[in-house]
Design a protein around this motif. Structure first.
Motif, PDB file in Angstrom:
ATOM      1  N   ALA A  33     -27.322 -13.642  26.584  1.00  0.00           N
ATOM      2  CA  ALA A  33     -26.199 -13.601  27.521  1.00  0.00           C
ATOM      3  C   ALA A  33     -25.006 -14.416  27.043  1.00  0.00           C
ATOM      4  O   ALA A  33     -24.067 -14.646  27.787  1.00  0.00           O
ATOM      5  N   VAL A  34     -25.046 -14.878  25.780  1.00  0.00           N
ATOM      6  CA  VAL A  34     -23.952 -15.695  25.265  1.00  0.00           C
ATOM      7  C   VAL A  34     -22.747 -14.834  24.907  1.00  0.00           C
ATOM      8  O   VAL A  34     -21.608 -15.261  25.034  1.00  0.00           O
ATOM      9  N   GLY A  35     -23.031 -13.601  24.475  1.00  0.00           N
ATOM     10  CA  GLY A  35     -21.930 -12.702  24.121  1.00  0.00           C
ATOM     11  C   GLY A  35     -21.220 -13.120  22.855  1.00  0.00           C
ATOM     12  O   GLY A  35     -19.994 -13.163  22.805  1.00  0.00           O
ATOM     13  N   SER A  36     -21.992 -13.424  21.815  1.00  0.00           N
ATOM     14  CA  SER A  36     -21.398 -13.848  20.548  1.00  0.00           C
ATOM     15  C   SER A  36     -20.504 -12.760  19.989  1.00  0.00           C
ATOM     16  O   SER A  36     -20.781 -11.573  20.139  1.00  0.00           O
ATOM     17  N   ALA A  37     -19.434 -13.192  19.338  1.00  0.00           N
ATOM     18  CA  ALA A  37     -18.524 -12.238  18.704  1.00  0.00           C
ATOM     19  C   ALA A  37     -19.161 -11.762  17.405  1.00  0.00           C
ATOM     20  O   ALA A  37     -19.595 -12.576  16.585  1.00  0.00           O
ATOM     21  N   ILE A  38     -19.243 -10.453  17.246  1.00  0.00           N
ATOM     22  CA  ILE A  38     -19.854  -9.918  16.032  1.00  0.00           C
ATOM     23  C   ILE A  38     -18.947  -8.869  15.399  1.00  0.00           C
ATOM     24  O   ILE A  38     -18.009  -8.376  16.022  1.00  0.00           O
ATOM     25  N   ARG A  39     -19.264  -8.572  14.163  1.00  0.00           N
ATOM     26  CA  ARG A  39     -18.611  -7.483  13.454  1.00  0.00           C
ATOM     27  C   ARG A  39     -19.725  -6.539  13.027  1.00  0.00           C
ATOM     28  O   ARG A  39     -20.689  -6.959  12.392  1.00  0.00           O
ATOM     29  N   ILE A  40     -19.597  -5.285  13.404  1.00  0.00           N
ATOM     30  CA  ILE A  40     -20.623  -4.315  13.049  1.00  0.00           C
ATOM     31  C   ILE A  40     -20.119  -3.517  11.852  1.00  0.00           C
ATOM     32  O   ILE A  40     -19.051  -2.912  11.917  1.00  0.00           O
ATOM     33  N   ASP A  41     -20.872  -3.551  10.777  1.00  0.00           N
ATOM     34  CA  ASP A  41     -20.478  -2.813   9.577  1.00  0.00           C
ATOM     35  C   ASP A  41     -21.266  -1.519   9.510  1.00  0.00           C
ATOM     36  O   ASP A  41     -22.505  -1.530   9.525  1.00  0.00           O
ATOM     37  N   THR A  42     -20.565  -0.410   9.429  1.00  0.00           N
ATOM     38  CA  THR A  42     -21.255   0.868   9.383  1.00  0.00           C
ATOM     39  C   THR A  42     -20.880   1.614   8.116  1.00  0.00           C
ATOM     40  O   THR A  42     -19.785   1.459   7.572  1.00  0.00           O
TER      41      THR A  42
END
Lengths: 193, 689
Positions: free
Chosen positions: B235-244
């Motif tokens: 539930a922290v909602g970390s900022a991520i980058r999704i590489d596809t």
């Protein structure tokens, strides 16, 4: 290249390690030298004590030091593997630390080294090449356990080693006729009033 | 502020900055390997050398010297530094030459290739030939766990990984053994690292010595399309980058968000990727003669409509699971409201959290960044290390600054910082109800779901609210009453009122056998649904919920849809679509929109934009992306009125296995391996450092 590791594969397994009661008292003394909460500062002294008790530093001894000083074990291994004075493998009763840095080398440390290697049997004597021991004025120098044996040549080294073999402790310091690093054969200046 | 002259430009900088930071403020780029803003200063790579005028005639490691240590010129002129002088260039070239002596030239087969600091900086400061004729050193590769692959020949001994594991992760397992040429980074006994944050060393490693094991040789950075998103594993909602690459999610990396995750993410956030590929529901299923068989959307919808026709609204229920986006829950709530269904919930049985108490009653009110202001923290029924490792790293960061006391009511676990253990059960909390105000300025409560998801959750929450009042946890300008959620969807669900309507059943009531005839599950896998109701499961993975389902409607996982998530602080964040759902699967809101038509209560929007418009009209704060609409501290007084008696039983964190908390993680082979490793390494209670 040999990996420096706190847990070499080719050493005898030591099941457990505990400080003797007297040494445990000493450990308390070392720890007391530092402010509360800084007990980890005593790690080198305590490791040295463990090495003196065991003769070398098996992994269980390092773990015990880590436990006593409330450190992560890896922090102790880092220190034990950093300093060449900590022996991570079993050594003979007497550790011959032969200085081979330039002044000693110029004064014949090669021959000394050869003689020491010849004498090293792994039980009574072990030999280790070290960098400058700081006794350049008395080169060549061999440190045997805690003492310096200075101004050596092959003959005097043999005498020293033979004495150790017989169980005696020869007199440390210069093995020629001089007092510490004073001139050979006695004082040359400042003789008058 | 101190005046300095950097590259002939005079600027004012804060005296506590390092020269490196000051130079960056002046717009100069300083190469570095060992320096990292969030770690202690090592000063051992020597790449950041600059020239300081007036000092000894040698370059200075700019990362290890502060502006306040500079001396002014002979007539009181500001100190002068050069970052581009010939001396600096020559010094850095020398350092680079030394670094490259033992660094293999294996960039073509190195996973770091294309995003390697050493590669980039060698372009600026490297030379194309070597003067080194001697033997290079060779270092054995180490085993340090299932997530980090090592190639130690490439290591340049910057010690960032060591500092990270000791300082941020709080698990001092990495170290440097030996000295000089023999120095090696190792976990000593080839033990796997036990930190839930260990994969961050891969990002920290400036070369290819530590790379991601699950991602090994999978893709090159320039092939990937990068999408900014937020994490839903906790539930922290970390900022991520999704590489596809194409349709496939290749990897997940952290983004910097100072307010939430700084720049760390947990191993689960990062390595859950392979769980997005396996066990996926890619077409609708219907149960026939006790067995699920593939079906078309039409068949599935027709079957649901058939089942719904004879049922009264009181016998229909809807539950929302932990990965549901706000939009999905809003659509489900709209459908249910249109059908006059009051039985809906997103909470666990017993949970007293409810929007009627006010928003402050279920938020992490102090905010995550606010942890750094706290001077006393009481953890109640939570193990933040397992429930929110990044938040736990924030508590540890605060602890490292000193003058923090931590108390724990609940599980006695290794949290990576020392704490006072107050007891296991609610009775240990009771003593604080009539406690005189704490002598601390900013005390904080962190109440976990372990204290709330139980029959006496209301009594415990009420007790905590009373204790908070007596200890002074809530005062002017400070609200330290924090609920730590474990599920990404719950705050959003409470915000939009996804709770039982008047006279409606809550989760516990709905799960009683015989309570319902039709039950809609929006990705609910953590509860056992009794035999009886006809279950419609909208979800992504063939997990517990799908096994129980009578109709499966395949939905989209979080990287495959655009959705709003509200984190435990109440921060509204938008997850963006990076990939597409597999096969016939559709975005959940679209499924609900189609279903509403079949059920004869057509939702009034055809696009996600339309849905959001309706959502924002009903709940305007959902519009304020990346912001927190703070709760009113007075609301917590409402909680104190919660009555009931608390039982004696111990408070247990709901997260027993960090690696298996949701269907995506349970489908991941990497998480399974981590879980097996974690269980084989007995955790001993040792204070880090």
């Amino acid at each position: 290249m040999a990996m420096i590791t706190a847990d070499p594969k080719d050493v005898p397994q030591v099941a457990s390690f505990a400080f003797t009661p007297e040494n445990l008292e000493k450990v308390k003394g070392f720890v007391a030298n530092y402010p509360p909460g800084r007990q980890a500062s005593a790690v080198i002294s305590v490791l040295d004590l463990a090495q003196r008790q065991q003769g070398w530093l098996p992994r269980v001894a390092m773990n015990e030091v880590a436990r006593i000083l409330d450190m992560a074990p890896i922090r102790v291994y880092e220190i034990a593997t950093f300093y060449t004075m900590f022996q991570l493998k079993p050594k003979g009763k007497y550790l011959l630390q032969v200085c081979t840095t330039t002044p000693c080398w110029l004064r014949g440390s090669d021959a000394i080294m050869k003689a020491c290697q010849h004498a090293a049997d792994g039980e009574t004597f072990s030999v280790q090449e070290v960098e400058c021991l700081g006794g350049c004025v008395n080169a060549p120098v061999v440190q045997i356990n805690d003492d310096f044996y200075e101004d050596l040549d092959e003959a005097s080294l043999k005498k020293v080693l033979d004495a150790f073999k017989r169980g005696e402790t020869p007199k440390p310091g210069p093995q020629v006729d001089r007092q510490t690093s004073a001139p050979e054969g006695g004082a040359l200046t400042l003789k008058g009033e | 502020m101190t005046k300095v002259i950097i590259d002939n430009v005079e600027i004012e900088v804060a005296p506590e900055l390092t020269l490196l930071q000051a130079c960056e403020q002046a717009g100069a780029e300083i190469p570095r390997f060992c320096f990292h803003e969030r770690l202690s200063i090592a000063g051992n790579c020597r790449m950041c050398l600059i020239e300081v005028k007036g000092g000894p005639p040698k370059p200075v490691a700019s990362c290890a010297m502060n502006v306040r240590d500079l001396r002014p010129g002979p007539n009181g002129e500001p100190p002068v530094m050069f970052t581009k002088s010939p001396m600096v260039k020559k010094a850095r070239e020398g350092v680079m030459e030394f670094l490259l002596i033992n660094h293999p030239l294996d960039c073509p087969i190195c996973d770091q290739g294309g995003e390697c600091d050493l590669q980039d900086q060698a372009m600026a400061y490297g030379v194309d030939h070597t003067r080194f004729q001697e033997n290079k050193r060779a270092v054995e590769d180490k085993y340090i766990g299932a997530l980090v692959k090592t190639s130690m020949n490439r290591c340049i001994q910057c010690t960032r990984c060591i500092r990270f594991s000791a300082e941020v992760a709080g698990v001092a397992e990495l170290g440097a053994t030996g000295r000089g040429e023999d120095m090696e980074i190792t976990t000593y006994l080839e033990k796997a690292m036990t930190s839930e944050l260990q994969s961050n060393v891969v990002d920290l490693c400036p070369v290819g010595a530590l790379t991601s094991k699950p991602y090994a040789f999978a893709a090159r950075p320039w092939e990937l399309i990068k999408t900014q998103s937020v994490d839903v594993m906790d539930a922290v909602g970390s900022a991520i980058r999704i590489d596809t690459r194409g349709r496939e999610v290749m990897r997940i990396l952290p983004r910097t968000n100072e307010d939430v995750n700084e720049e760390w993410i947990s191993d689960k956030t990062r390595h859950v990727v392979d769980g997005l590929r396996t066990q996926r529901l890619d077409q609708p299923y219907v149960r026939e003669n006790g067995r699920l068989r593939p079906a078309t959307w039409k068949e599935a919808f027709a079957l649901i409509a058939d089942k719904m026709r004879p049922v009264t609204s009181g016998k229909v229920g809807a539950l929302a699971g932990q990965l549901a986006a706000v939009e999905d829950m809003f659509a489900l709530k709209s459908v249910m409201s249109a059908l006059d269904v009051k039985n809906m919930d997103a909470r666990y049985p017993g949970s007293p959290l409810h929007p009627k108490f006010g928003r402050a009653s279920y938020l992490f009110n102090s905010t995550i960044a606010g942890i750094e202001q706290a001077d006393a923290i009481m953890l109640i029924g939570t193990n933040p290390r397992r429930e929110a490792p990044v938040l736990n790293a924030r508590i540890r960061k605060r602890w490292r600054q000193g003058n923090l006391v931590v108390g724990v009511v609940g599980e006695q676990a290794d949290l990576t910082y020392p704490y006072t253990y107050l007891g296991a059960g609610p009775d240990s909390l009771a003593q604080f109800v009539t406690h005189p105000p704490a002598k601390k300025e900013r005390p904080m409560f962190i109440i976990g779901q372990g204290a709330l998801n139980r029959a006496d959750g209301g009594a415990i929450l009420g007790m905590a609210a009373k204790a908070a009042a007596s200890l002074g946890v809530i005062k002017d300008g400070w609200n330290g009453f924090n609920i730590l959620h474990t599920e990404a969807s719950l705050v959003g669900a409470l915000d939009i009122g996804f709770v039982p309507g008047e006279g409606g059943l809550d989760t516990g009531g709905m799960l009683k056998s015989g309570a319902l005839d039709v039950l809609f599950l929006l990705g609910v896998d953590e509860v056992d649904v009794p035999a009886g109701p006809f279950v419609v499961y909208i979800g992504t993975h063939g997990d517990r919920g799908a096994h129980r389902a009578d109709v499966i409607l395949p939905g989209a996982a979080y990287p495959e849809k655009s959705g709003t998530y509200v984190n435990t602080e109440g921060r509204v964040q938008m997850a963006n679509r990076a990939a597409f759902p597999p096969g016939d699967a559709r975005e959940d809101w679209a499924i609900l929109r189609a279903l509403s038509e079949v059920l004869g209560c057509k939702l009034p929007y055809d696009t996600l934009g339309g849905l959001r418009q309706a959502l924002y009209t009903a709940h305007p704060h959902m519009m304020k992306l990346d912001q927190i609409v703070p709760g009113n501290g007075a609301d917590i007084g409402n909680l104190a009125k919660l009555g009931g008696t608390a039982e004696k039983s111990a408070l247990v964190s709901p997260v027993t296995n960090f690696y298996f908390t949701n269907p995506i993680a349970r489908a991941s082979a990497v998480m399974a391996e981590c879980s097996a490793l974690a269980q084989s390494t007995p955790r001993t209670l040792t204070a880090a450092e």
